[in-house]
Scaffold this active site. Sequence first.
Site, PDB file in Angstrom:
ATOM      1  N   CYS A 127       0.824  -1.207   0.000  1.00  0.00           N
ATOM      2  CA  CYS A 127       0.000   0.000   0.000  1.00  0.00           C
ATOM      3  C   CYS A 127       0.859   1.259   0.000  1.00  0.00           C
ATOM      4  O   CYS A 127       2.031   1.227   0.325  1.00  0.00           O
ATOM      5  CB  CYS A 127      -0.853   0.058   1.277  1.00  0.00           C
TER       6      CYS A 127
ATOM      7  N   CYS B  16      -2.995   4.943   2.517  1.00  0.00           N
ATOM      8  CA  CYS B  16      -4.118   4.038   2.238  1.00  0.00           C
ATOM      9  C   CYS B  16      -5.118   4.035   3.392  1.00  0.00           C
ATOM     10  O   CYS B  16      -4.749   3.998   4.557  1.00  0.00           O
ATOM     11  CB  CYS B  16      -3.631   2.612   1.998  1.00  0.00           C
TER      12      CYS B  16
ATOM     13  N   ARG C 187       1.282  -8.034  -3.758  1.00  0.00           N
ATOM     14  CA  ARG C 187       0.364  -7.529  -4.789  1.00  0.00           C
ATOM     15  C   ARG C 187      -0.047  -6.101  -4.454  1.00  0.00           C
ATOM     16  O   ARG C 187      -0.165  -5.760  -3.277  1.00  0.00           O
ATOM     17  CB  ARG C 187      -0.930  -8.358  -4.821  1.00  0.00           C
TER      18      ARG C 187
ATOM     19  N   CYS D  72      -2.397  -3.078  -3.598  1.00  0.00           N
ATOM     20  CA  CYS D  72      -3.702  -2.952  -2.943  1.00  0.00           C
ATOM     21  C   CYS D  72      -4.709  -2.421  -3.954  1.00  0.00           C
ATOM     22  O   CYS D  72      -4.391  -1.551  -4.747  1.00  0.00           O
ATOM     23  CB  CYS D  72      -3.563  -1.990  -1.763  1.00  0.00           C
TER      24      CYS D  72
ATOM     25  N   CYS E 274      -5.749   1.599  -2.760  1.00  0.00           N
ATOM     26  CA  CYS E 274      -4.904   2.790  -2.954  1.00  0.00           C
ATOM     27  C   CYS E 274      -4.073   2.690  -4.232  1.00  0.00           C
ATOM     28  O   CYS E 274      -3.345   3.630  -4.555  1.00  0.00           O
ATOM     29  CB  CYS E 274      -4.017   3.019  -1.741  1.00  0.00           C
TER      30      CYS E 274
HETATM   31 ZN   LIG Z   1      -3.935   0.178   0.075  1.00  0.00          ZN
END
Ligand SMILES: [Zn+2]
Length: 392
Positions: free
Chosen positions: A78, A82, A107, A109, A112
Amino acid sequence: MEFRRRIQSQAPECGTRERQLSYAHFCGRRTGIMNATGLNEKLAARTKKDPRWTAVARRDAGADGRFFYAVRTTGVYCRPSCASRLARPENVRFFATAIAAERAGFRPCKRCKPDQPPLETRHAAKVAAICRRLAAAESAPSLAGLAACAGMSPHHFHRVFKAVTGLTPRAYAQAHRARRVRSALARGATVTDAIYGAGYGSNGRFYETSNAMLGMTPSAYRAGGANMEIRFAVGKCSLGSILVAQSGRGICAILLGDDPQALARELQDRFPRARLIGGDKSYEKLVARVVGFVEAPGLGLDLPLDVRGTAFQQRVWQALRNIPAGSTASYTEIAKRIGSPRSVRAVAGACAANALAVAIPCHRVVRNDGGLSGYRWGVERKRALLKRESGR
Ligand SMILES: [Zn+2]
């Protein structure tokens, strides 16, 4: 035993290893667990000491772009700002770049979108595309259509557009059409041609709004303000001479200077063919109100203004009017606030083109280092106004 089963059934179903461990710990199964708990405590302590954790805990948007954080238990990374639920510090890892986070197996997010440019940049790009569309549009597109183009809901789009440009999509489209009418009229097109050329479906609708946009009817504008009456008077204030002029729509000029004659000539240059009428006794009362406002700008001026300018100038002037008395902003800041961070010079140009001294407070714009820079009505007047407003 019954108690333990109940506790375990309450554990979150997506229960992370860490969480299961702490639940187990809670249930008293201490064997072999102290190590994991101790490790978690250490990890948490290390994260908490990191200044980046403070930024994450505060969801500090100012930290966006400087680093990213990933959460071991979710496998997601993030931006610091976020809005998702704050992760437990022992599960957090920091990365300098999004690429580094992805290389470590995290991965992006979905909330955000840390793998994309920051939200503000994405919004500004979308709004810029819509502005180009509006500038080129023959007729005003619907809000729903524009929002669909930007991939947002109409309500969200309206808010984003206004945040970036300072104007609603409708006001922006109107200002652009008004500008096209003005330039067509200045080229000598007939009023009807100019109106249709600017995409107004019917004459009637244009005339309904033209006073608000041109400050006079199209014929009067084409004639350089001919048939338009402007009342004015020159008075004295603590900053020297002051000229106050009023059209049928509102105060259209507040000029400051040393020489009353020069001020009258300045007004004439601005409205070369308008009928300038010296103010009478009742008009002097209005001048007195404007003078009172110049002496104490913090009180505000509750008279309608007749503000004339291009769409860009209007955006700058609106931003200036949002700077409260007693504070200042730099040209760069104003350029950012109107969503055109690269237009610093154009912002300075719009400040210099302001005809409403103090009412549009261009004196509150200073250099980036706080230095006074220029002022259309003399830097000494600017200094005096700022000193007055700072209450010193
Ligand atoms: Zn995020």
